[in-house]
Motif scaffolding. Structure first.
Motif, PDB file in Angstrom:
ATOM      1  N   GLY A  90       0.628  -1.104   0.208  1.00  0.00           N
ATOM      2  CA  GLY A  90       0.052   0.106   0.149  1.00  0.00           C
ATOM      3  C   GLY A  90       0.938   1.152   0.299  1.00  0.00           C
ATOM      4  O   GLY A  90       1.783   1.342  -0.714  1.00  0.00           O
ATOM      5  N   ASP A  91       0.718   2.102   0.853  1.00  0.00           N
ATOM      6  CA  ASP A  91       1.508   3.489   1.252  1.00  0.00           C
ATOM      7  C   ASP A  91       2.627   3.237   2.112  1.00  0.00           C
ATOM      8  O   ASP A  91       3.302   4.301   2.129  1.00  0.00           O
ATOM      9  CB  ASP A  91       0.557   4.537   1.303  1.00  0.00           C
ATOM     10  CG  ASP A  91      -0.529   4.885   0.355  1.00  0.00           C
ATOM     11  OD1 ASP A  91      -0.194   4.781  -0.858  1.00  0.00           O
ATOM     12  OD2 ASP A  91      -1.742   5.240   0.881  1.00  0.00           O
ATOM     13  N   GLU A  92       2.747   2.139   2.593  1.00  0.00           N
ATOM     14  CA  GLU A  92       3.708   1.674   3.645  1.00  0.00           C
ATOM     15  C   GLU A  92       5.003   1.364   3.090  1.00  0.00           C
ATOM     16  O   GLU A  92       5.064   0.300   2.439  1.00  0.00           O
ATOM     17  CB  GLU A  92       3.186   0.941   4.681  1.00  0.00           C
ATOM     18  CG  GLU A  92       4.222   0.836   6.052  1.00  0.00           C
ATOM     19  CD  GLU A  92       3.712  -0.370   6.936  1.00  0.00           C
ATOM     20  OE1 GLU A  92       4.498  -0.208   7.985  1.00  0.00           O
ATOM     21  OE2 GLU A  92       2.640  -0.894   6.661  1.00  0.00           O
ATOM     22  N   GLU A  93       6.094   1.814   3.394  1.00  0.00           N
ATOM     23  CA  GLU A  93       7.517   1.387   2.918  1.00  0.00           C
ATOM     24  C   GLU A  93       8.506   0.811   4.018  1.00  0.00           C
ATOM     25  O   GLU A  93       8.117   1.523   5.154  1.00  0.00           O
ATOM     26  CB  GLU A  93       7.895   2.441   2.150  1.00  0.00           C
ATOM     27  CG  GLU A  93       7.507   2.700   0.609  1.00  0.00           C
ATOM     28  CD  GLU A  93       8.334   3.446  -0.342  1.00  0.00           C
ATOM     29  OE1 GLU A  93       9.391   4.010   0.338  1.00  0.00           O
ATOM     30  OE2 GLU A  93       8.108   3.733  -1.490  1.00  0.00           O
ATOM     31  N   MET A  94       9.040   0.156   3.962  1.00  0.00           N
ATOM     32  CA  MET A  94      10.121  -0.498   5.076  1.00  0.00           C
ATOM     33  C   MET A  94      11.055  -1.337   4.637  1.00  0.00           C
ATOM     34  O   MET A  94      10.943  -1.865   3.268  1.00  0.00           O
ATOM     35  CB  MET A  94       9.017  -1.340   6.082  1.00  0.00           C
ATOM     36  CG  MET A  94       8.837  -2.693   5.378  1.00  0.00           C
ATOM     37  SD  MET A  94       7.583  -3.627   6.518  1.00  0.00           S
ATOM     38  CE  MET A  94       6.153  -2.739   5.970  1.00  0.00           C
TER      39      MET A  94
END
Length: 344
Positions: A90-94
């Protein structure tokens, strides 16, 4: 289906990638994470997109080109050398930190609505509480993931079935999605849990047709009644990657009444719902004592044990009565949707 043995030993990170979306646009999406692999240990999950990679977080290459950029990067990494993947859901990066390592793959896992078990360790034989509970399951139902018929699959399956009995579960969701098959002797062992209406102690698992010669392969026992009640429900999850030995097991379950076609859930892949349709037997012929060189030859067509049905080139289809499930790139959400279909 093959005859032989394989220990499940690998070197790498333990991931299968989808390298293009439905429109053909490039992507690097995690399609499968191998159990007991470096990727699983690092927390890499099905469905995330790899959008960057590098030897550390300050030297990342931003790219979704698998063949032109990501594959050469991985191939250039030495075993044990640390690197970083930048992943997105989604919009989350890690960042995910991992390395290529030698590991033994585990092929069986077990979940209920309260707990989760998997096989870990150097030889994938340490049975331990690990992972997430499948909270959408009813109290009387367990889930078993069987990803291939090799390695620790037979011993592991026996152990999780003991857990099933210990937990007092009645119903089972058996996940064979992307199970491309393996070795016939593993089917012979595991099928013994599912020969519901068989009258023989060692009912046939499948029949190999060598033209004029037919050879029956038997289950290694018939223990259905030790684990399931008359009103137990077994549900099988499958897709176009469910092939060969998996289809032999499904045929045994259908022919002996452990499942009806309506208990088979076919997850769509590319808009198509079916199992693969591989109903042949391959035999391994080793060419040296070290078993480094070998030939695999197709030696027979396989038929289901009672009906004599061959699914070669066809597979199990919705017109047989199987239920279809809309594809979801997030395998966990797809699983939850399947559970809701059968246990609303």
């Amino acid at each position: 289906v093959m005859q032989g043995d394989l220990a499940g030993e690998h070197s790498g990170i333990g991931v299968a990638f989808s390298i293009a979306d439905e429109s053909g646009a490039p992507q690097i999406m995690v399609y499968r994470v191998v159990e007991n692999s470096p990727a699983e240990e690092a927390g890499l999950q099905y469905g995330v997109q790899v959008v960057g990679f590098g030897k550390n977080e300050t030297e990342l290459t931003e790219s979704v080109d698998f063949n032109g950029a990501f594959k050469p990067f991985l191939e250039g990494m030495e075993t044990g050398e640390k690197f970083v993947l930048k992943v997105q859901r989604g919009d989350e990066e890690m960042p995910i930190r991992l390395s290529k390592e030698y590991y033994v793959e585990s092929y069986v896992s077990y979940r209920t609505n309260e707990t989760s078990y998997a096989f870990t360790g150097e030889n994938a034989l340490t049975y331990t509480e690990k992972g997430k509970a499948l909270t959408c399951l009813p109290d009387d139902t367990a889930y078993i993931r069987l990803s291939q018929f090799t390695g620790n699959a037979a011993a592991g399956f026996g152990q999780v079935m003991q857990q099933f009995k210990k937990d007092g579960k009645k119903n089972l969701v058996l996940d064979l999605r992307e199970n491309g098959g393996g070795y016939l002797e593993y089917v012979q062992y595991i099928a013994g849990y599912f020969c519901k209406n068989a009258t023989d102690k060692n009912p046939l698992v499948t029949v190999a047709d060598y033209g004029e010669k037919k050879v029956g392969y038997a289950a290694m026992g018939n223990v259905y009644g030790e684990y399931f009640a008359e009103d137990s429900r077994i549900v099988v999850l499958a897709d176009s990657g469910t092939a060969s030995a998996s289809e032999c097991l499904i045929g045994c379950m259908v022919d002996y009444g452990a499942v009806d076609y309506a208990d088979i859930c076919l997850a769509e892949r590319g808009g198509v719902a079916r199992t693969y349709g591989k109903g042949i037997m391959q035999t391994t012929f080793y060419l040296d004592a070290q078993k480094k060189n070998f030939l695999k030859l197709t030696t027979a067509e396989l038929r289901w044990p009672v009906s004599g049905k061959s699914i070669n080139g066809r597979g199990v289809l919705p017109e047989d009565g199987a239920v279809t499930l809309t594809e979801n790139a997030d395998g966990e959400r797809e699983l939850e949707s399947a559970v809701a279909l059968f246990f609303p």
